[in-house]
Design an enzyme around this catalytic site. Structure first.
Site, PDB file in Angstrom:
ATOM      1  N   HIS A  52      32.875  -9.144 -22.103  1.00  0.00           N
ATOM      2  CA  HIS A  52      32.419  -9.386 -23.691  1.00  0.00           C
ATOM      3  C   HIS A  52      32.866 -10.294 -23.658  1.00  0.00           C
ATOM      4  O   HIS A  52      33.323 -11.015 -23.646  1.00  0.00           O
ATOM      5  CB  HIS A  52      33.874  -8.181 -24.267  1.00  0.00           C
ATOM      6  CG  HIS A  52      33.754  -8.294 -26.067  1.00  0.00           C
ATOM      7  ND1 HIS A  52      35.030  -9.226 -26.208  1.00  0.00           N
ATOM      8  CD2 HIS A  52      33.045  -7.696 -26.478  1.00  0.00           C
ATOM      9  CE1 HIS A  52      35.039  -8.794 -27.610  1.00  0.00           C
ATOM     10  NE2 HIS A  52      33.862  -8.308 -27.751  1.00  0.00           N
ATOM     11  N   ARG A  53      31.261 -11.234 -24.594  1.00  0.00           N
ATOM     12  CA  ARG A  53      31.210 -12.353 -24.534  1.00  0.00           C
ATOM     13  C   ARG A  53      31.076 -13.025 -23.061  1.00  0.00           C
ATOM     14  O   ARG A  53      32.002 -13.969 -23.570  1.00  0.00           O
ATOM     15  CB  ARG A  53      32.182 -13.017 -25.830  1.00  0.00           C
ATOM     16  CG  ARG A  53      32.202 -11.967 -27.264  1.00  0.00           C
ATOM     17  CD  ARG A  53      33.440 -12.120 -28.059  1.00  0.00           C
ATOM     18  NE  ARG A  53      33.790 -11.417 -28.819  1.00  0.00           N
ATOM     19  CZ  ARG A  53      34.408 -11.671 -29.852  1.00  0.00           C
ATOM     20  NH1 ARG A  53      34.802 -12.733 -29.952  1.00  0.00           N
ATOM     21  NH2 ARG A  53      34.915 -10.798 -31.323  1.00  0.00           N
ATOM     22  N   GLU A  79      27.926  -9.424 -22.320  1.00  0.00           N
ATOM     23  CA  GLU A  79      27.611  -9.266 -24.010  1.00  0.00           C
ATOM     24  C   GLU A  79      27.295 -10.141 -24.543  1.00  0.00           C
ATOM     25  O   GLU A  79      28.412 -11.174 -24.143  1.00  0.00           O
ATOM     26  CB  GLU A  79      28.556  -8.231 -24.064  1.00  0.00           C
ATOM     27  CG  GLU A  79      29.154  -6.761 -25.352  1.00  0.00           C
ATOM     28  CD  GLU A  79      29.425  -8.179 -26.484  1.00  0.00           C
ATOM     29  OE1 GLU A  79      29.051  -7.336 -27.489  1.00  0.00           O
ATOM     30  OE2 GLU A  79      30.072  -8.634 -26.537  1.00  0.00           O
ATOM     31  N   ASP A  81      26.762 -11.361 -28.904  1.00  0.00           N
ATOM     32  CA  ASP A  81      26.584 -10.384 -30.848  1.00  0.00           C
ATOM     33  C   ASP A  81      25.314 -12.166 -30.824  1.00  0.00           C
ATOM     34  O   ASP A  81      25.716 -13.276 -31.082  1.00  0.00           O
ATOM     35  CB  ASP A  81      27.791 -11.468 -31.205  1.00  0.00           C
ATOM     36  CG  ASP A  81      28.998 -10.748 -30.534  1.00  0.00           C
ATOM     37  OD1 ASP A  81      29.362  -9.370 -30.851  1.00  0.00           O
ATOM     38  OD2 ASP A  81      29.420 -11.571 -30.000  1.00  0.00           O
ATOM     39  N   HIS A  94      29.889 -14.515 -31.919  1.00  0.00           N
ATOM     40  CA  HIS A  94      30.131 -13.575 -32.434  1.00  0.00           C
ATOM     41  C   HIS A  94      30.648 -13.709 -34.036  1.00  0.00           C
ATOM     42  O   HIS A  94      30.394 -12.865 -35.124  1.00  0.00           O
ATOM     43  CB  HIS A  94      31.726 -13.334 -31.978  1.00  0.00           C
ATOM     44  CG  HIS A  94      32.569 -11.670 -32.914  1.00  0.00           C
ATOM     45  ND1 HIS A  94      33.033 -12.347 -33.826  1.00  0.00           N
ATOM     46  CD2 HIS A  94      32.074 -10.987 -32.535  1.00  0.00           C
ATOM     47  CE1 HIS A  94      33.649 -11.113 -33.800  1.00  0.00           C
ATOM     48  NE2 HIS A  94      33.080 -10.008 -33.664  1.00  0.00           N
ATOM     49  N   GLU A 172      24.643  -7.310 -28.973  1.00  0.00           N
ATOM     50  CA  GLU A 172      24.760  -6.419 -30.278  1.00  0.00           C
ATOM     51  C   GLU A 172      24.464  -7.322 -31.549  1.00  0.00           C
ATOM     52  O   GLU A 172      23.517  -8.330 -31.338  1.00  0.00           O
ATOM     53  CB  GLU A 172      26.307  -6.776 -30.739  1.00  0.00           C
ATOM     54  CG  GLU A 172      27.246  -5.865 -31.767  1.00  0.00           C
ATOM     55  CD  GLU A 172      28.003  -6.091 -32.224  1.00  0.00           C
ATOM     56  OE1 GLU A 172      28.773  -6.417 -31.267  1.00  0.00           O
ATOM     57  OE2 GLU A 172      28.693  -5.979 -33.746  1.00  0.00           O
TER      58      GLU A 172
HETATM   59  O1  G3P Z   1      30.583  -4.815 -29.043  1.00  0.00           O
HETATM   60  C1  G3P Z   1      31.228  -4.252 -28.630  1.00  0.00           C
HETATM   61  C2  G3P Z   1      32.453  -5.127 -29.546  1.00  0.00           C
HETATM   62  O2  G3P Z   1      32.470  -6.259 -29.208  1.00  0.00           O
HETATM   63  C3  G3P Z   1      32.420  -5.106 -31.190  1.00  0.00           C
HETATM   64  O3  G3P Z   1      33.506  -5.839 -31.420  1.00  0.00           O
HETATM   65  O4  G3P Z   1      33.917  -6.977 -32.963  1.00  0.00           O
HETATM   66  O5  G3P Z   1      33.805  -8.241 -30.624  1.00  0.00           O
HETATM   67  O6  G3P Z   1      31.871  -7.309 -31.868  1.00  0.00           O
HETATM   68  P1  G3P Z   1      33.185  -7.434 -31.710  1.00  0.00           P
HETATM   69 CA    CA Z   2      30.395  -7.270 -29.616  1.00  0.00          CA
END
Ligand code: G3P
Ligand code: CA
Length: 379
Positions: A52-53, A79, A81, A94, A172
């Site tokens: 995540h990131r 991952e 954004d 993000h 995302e």
């Molecule tokens: O994309 C899954 C998760 O990352 C969603 O939350 O706010 O961290 O993008 P966020």
């Molecule tokens: Ca995300």
């Protein structure tokens, strides 16, 4: 909706192999592994480690060291954004403003609260996207993080392609209503970089997700964006991210955190329930009908914290997804106690800031330490 923007990351076994074996056995005993067969059919790894990131517990989110570390540790996916600059470049960020993760207050004090899409790439590249991390997390700080840059999507793809491990991309569309046409821009970029057709296999023994059909997974909280992604890239797996309340899945209480008067967000979210099974089923049906191969639900974490949200990974919920042929990847889970508890509910991987810990839990820890990886990568 800006649902994703209210969430920010927070900080944090030898028993990893044992735990994962125990989970696998328990799941096999009770027939709780339908996601494994579904993942194989879709062409995504099971269970999935989604960085995540990047490895964002240990390096500034969505930067070179964060993604390099995730790749070298052996995460299945990087991952990110995706947003778009004023001059039309796709970048990985993000938040919709630059305040939290850059020194914008020093560089452009008058524009510190302005949305990302009012800045050109050249302006954005003048910002330091690493020093905030050193201040926020002194125990994980590195002098080499100071001065890191925000990355373009091209630069994240370069990182994914550069190592012996070949992770996939889990992308995302963030605040997509603010970026009309971003789904088609994304398609063009992925196509240009050769990520919409089969890619070469990794050497034996290395992460090989980029070679699989699920080399790219597209994710969004926004229904209109899912529809556009499906139109642009019908053959690329997609995941609908799930959120309880605030115009998304209806709550039983009808309350929002803002007007609830509650002090602690995690406790408030944990207290909220889905209005009805029919309401949840309607979201599952909509996702399936609009091309999703999976869902990305929020999870309530044992120790609370600012990543702990409503529990949308209850066994009946996961079963509803699996019954419709969809896999389940909850966000954002960093601790072994939660990996174990939520895995037992029947999920198919996790978004995690701590890829190193999830890899241990799944019994495939990195042989090399994070310190060693970072040092040999120039950090
Ligand atoms: O994309 C899954 C998760 O990352 C969603 O939350 O706010 O961290 O993008 P966020
Ligand atoms: Ca995300």
């Amino acid at each position: 909706m800006l649902k994703g923007l209210s969430r920010t990351i927070s900080g944090a076994a030898i028993a990893g192999v044992l735990l994962s074996s125990a989970v696998a056995l328990a799941a096999a005993d009770t027939g709780k592994e339908p996601g494994r067969a579904l993942a194989a059919k879709i062409g995504v790894p099971w269970p999935a480690v989604i960085a995540h990131r990047g490895a964002s517990f240990n390096a500034p989110e969505e930067t070179v060291p964060s993604y390099t570390l995730a790749r070298e540790l052996g995460a299945d996916y990087l991952e990110m954004d995706i947003q778009r600059t004023k001059d039309g470049v796709l970048i990985a960020l993000h938040d919709n403003t630059l305040e939290r993760t850059t020194n914008i207050a020093e560089v452009y004090p008058q524009r510190a609260k302005d949305p990302l899409n009012t800045f050109t790439l050249e302006e954005i590249k003048r910002l330091d996207a690493g020093s905030w991390f050193n201040k926020a997390y002194p125990d994980r700080a590195r002098a080499t993080y100071a001065g890191l840059k925000i990355l373009t999507l091209d630069e994240v793809i370069d990182i994914a392609e550069r190592g012996k491990n070949k992770p996939g991309l889990y992308i995302e569309t963030k605040v997509p209503a603010q970026f009309p046409g971003i789904e088609e821009d994304l398609k063009k970029k992925l196509d240009q970089r050769g990520w919409l057709t089969q890619r070469p296999a990794a050497e034996k023994g290395y992460v090989n997700v980029a070679h699989m059909p699920g080399r790219v997974v597209l994710q969004t909280f926004e229904k209109p964006s899912l529809e556009l992604l499906q139109k642009s890239m019908p053959d690329t797996p997609k995941v609908l991210l799930l959120w309880l309340g605030d115009g998304s899945i209806e709550t039983a209480s009808g309350k929002t955190f803002k007007d609830s008067g509650a002090k602690d967000k995690a406790s408030f979210y944990a207290s909220q329930q889905v209005k009805s099974k029919e309401e949840f089923a309607a979201w599952m049906d909509w996702a399936k009908a609009h091309g999703a191969v999976g869902t990305g639900p929020s999870a309530a974490l044992k120790n609370g914290g600012d990543q702990s949200y409503s529990d949308l990974v209850q066994p009946w919920m996961n079963k509803m997804a699996h019954d419709r042929g969809m896999i389940v990847h909850p966000y954002t889970v960093d601790d072994a106690v939660d990996f174990k508890a939520i895995s037992e509910q029947g999920v198919d991987g996790f978004f995690t800031n701590r890829a190193s810990e999830l890899l241990k839990f799944y019994g495939r820890p990195s042989k090399e330490s994070m310190d060693s990886i970072l040092k040999r990568s120039g950090f």
